[in-house]
Design a protein around this motif. Structure first.
Motif, PDB file in Angstrom:
ATOM      1  N   LYS A   1       0.658   4.043  -2.974  1.00 48.88           N
ATOM      2  CA  LYS A   1       0.275   5.434  -2.692  1.00 48.88           C
ATOM      3  C   LYS A   1       1.353   6.396  -3.177  1.00 48.88           C
ATOM      4  O   LYS A   1       1.055   7.438  -3.764  1.00 48.88           O
ATOM      5  CB  LYS A   1       0.034   5.631  -1.205  1.00 48.88           C
ATOM      6  CG  LYS A   1      -0.428   7.055  -0.871  1.00 48.88           C
ATOM      7  CD  LYS A   1      -0.607   7.252   0.606  1.00 48.88           C
ATOM      8  CE  LYS A   1      -1.046   8.637   0.991  1.00 48.88           C
ATOM      9  NZ  LYS A   1      -0.541   9.752   0.235  1.00 48.88           N
TER      10      LYS A   1
ATOM     11  N   GLN B   1       8.681   9.432  -1.345  1.00 55.09           N
ATOM     12  CA  GLN B   1       8.972   8.095  -1.864  1.00 55.09           C
ATOM     13  C   GLN B   1      10.344   7.614  -1.371  1.00 55.09           C
ATOM     14  O   GLN B   1      10.505   6.467  -0.981  1.00 55.09           O
ATOM     15  CB  GLN B   1       8.935   8.100  -3.395  1.00 55.09           C
ATOM     16  CG  GLN B   1       9.190   6.735  -3.995  1.00 55.09           C
ATOM     17  CD  GLN B   1       9.307   6.770  -5.500  1.00 55.09           C
ATOM     18  OE1 GLN B   1       9.836   7.722  -6.068  1.00 55.09           O
ATOM     19  NE2 GLN B   1       8.792   5.731  -6.145  1.00 55.09           N
TER      20      GLN B   1
ATOM     21  N   ARG C   1       0.815  -1.218   0.000  1.00 51.57           N
ATOM     22  CA  ARG C   1       0.000   0.000   0.000  1.00 51.57           C
ATOM     23  C   ARG C   1       0.846   1.265   0.000  1.00 51.57           C
ATOM     24  O   ARG C   1       0.505   2.240  -0.655  1.00 51.57           O
ATOM     25  CB  ARG C   1      -0.956  -0.008   1.189  1.00 51.57           C
ATOM     26  CG  ARG C   1      -2.028  -1.080   1.030  1.00 51.57           C
ATOM     27  CD  ARG C   1      -3.186  -0.909   1.942  1.00 51.57           C
ATOM     28  NE  ARG C   1      -2.776  -0.685   3.325  1.00 51.57           N
ATOM     29  CZ  ARG C   1      -3.613  -0.608   4.323  1.00 51.57           C
ATOM     30  NH1 ARG C   1      -4.891  -0.724   4.123  1.00 51.57           N
ATOM     31  NH2 ARG C   1      -3.175  -0.415   5.553  1.00 51.57           N
ATOM     32  N   GLY C   2       1.947   1.251   0.736  1.00 49.26           N
ATOM     33  CA  GLY C   2       2.802   2.439   0.795  1.00 49.26           C
ATOM     34  C   GLY C   2       3.398   2.782  -0.557  1.00 49.26           C
ATOM     35  O   GLY C   2       3.379   3.932  -0.992  1.00 49.26           O
TER      36      GLY C   2
ATOM     37  N   ASP D   1       1.065   6.701  -6.884  1.00 50.14           N
ATOM     38  CA  ASP D   1      -0.101   7.520  -7.230  1.00 50.14           C
ATOM     39  C   ASP D   1       0.185   9.006  -7.010  1.00 50.14           C
ATOM     40  O   ASP D   1      -0.174   9.852  -7.832  1.00 50.14           O
ATOM     41  CB  ASP D   1      -1.320   7.111  -6.399  1.00 50.14           C
ATOM     42  CG  ASP D   1      -1.897   5.772  -6.817  1.00 50.14           C
ATOM     43  OD1 ASP D   1      -1.566   5.301  -7.929  1.00 50.14           O
ATOM     44  OD2 ASP D   1      -2.679   5.202  -6.025  1.00 50.14           O
ATOM     45  N   ASP D   2       0.834   9.323  -5.888  1.00 48.56           N
ATOM     46  CA  ASP D   2       1.177  10.716  -5.588  1.00 48.56           C
ATOM     47  C   ASP D   2       2.122  11.280  -6.649  1.00 48.56           C
ATOM     48  O   ASP D   2       1.965  12.425  -7.083  1.00 48.56           O
ATOM     49  CB  ASP D   2       1.818  10.831  -4.199  1.00 48.56           C
ATOM     50  CG  ASP D   2       0.833  10.566  -3.072  1.00 48.56           C
ATOM     51  OD1 ASP D   2      -0.385  10.509  -3.322  1.00 48.56           O
ATOM     52  OD2 ASP D   2       1.296  10.402  -1.918  1.00 48.56           O
TER      53      ASP D   2
END
Length: 157
Positions: free
Chosen positions: A29, A56, A25-26, A32-33
């Motif tokens: 995300k 990141q 999940r990290g 996506d960011d």
């Protein structure tokens, strides 16, 4: 040089679950960011993109450190531990000699410490001061607030 730490099965599983969550999940995300920030235009003047890249990098550093911790983790076999001395995974009943307050603590690895649950790290001042002591011993421990004296009333697993 990496250090070997000993964990309960529950504590080690918690670390493994956190690592898995960060990887799946990290990372998703963070990607996506980055994608969202990239879509906002010129990357040379895009502060949001720079922040996403930095986040990141910090995520990857955290994953790397956690992989090292999990890789150097060892499960503790409580059946072979000496019950007469305070060791990691010992449940210790203490009496504060200054105010006669009785406390119960379990000594655990640093990552498992949770004072609200009565779990203190073996690397904390109190944890270090109790290690190797036996029931009936008095431990004088220096903490930031001064010196404390504890009588060890009972040791169990």
């Amino acid at each position: 040089m990496s250090t070997i730490n000993y964990y309960t099965p529950e504590g080690l599983q918690k670390l493994k679950d956190e690592l898995q969550d960060l990887k799946i999940r990290g990372r998703a995300k963070a990607a996506d960011d980055l994608r969202e920030a990239r879509d906002k235009g010129d990357l040379s003047e895009n502060a949001e993109y720079d922040a996403a890249k930095e986040a990141q990098g910090l995520l990857e550093l955290k994953i790397s450190k956690l992989e090292e911790v999990v890789g150097n983790a060892r499960l503790l076999d409580e059946t072979n531990l000496d019950l007469t001395k305070v060791l990691i995974m010992s449940k210790v009943k203490l009496k504060n000699l200054k105010n006669n307050m009785v406390l119960d603590y379990t000594l655990v690895a640093e990552e498992e410490a949770n004072l609200a649950a009565g779990k203190i790290s073996v690397k904390s001042p109190i944890g270090k001061g109790l290690l190797g002591k036996s029931a009936g011993d008095t431990a004088e421990i220096t903490v930031p607030a001064g010196k404390l004296q504890f009588e060890i009333l009972e040791i169990s697993r």
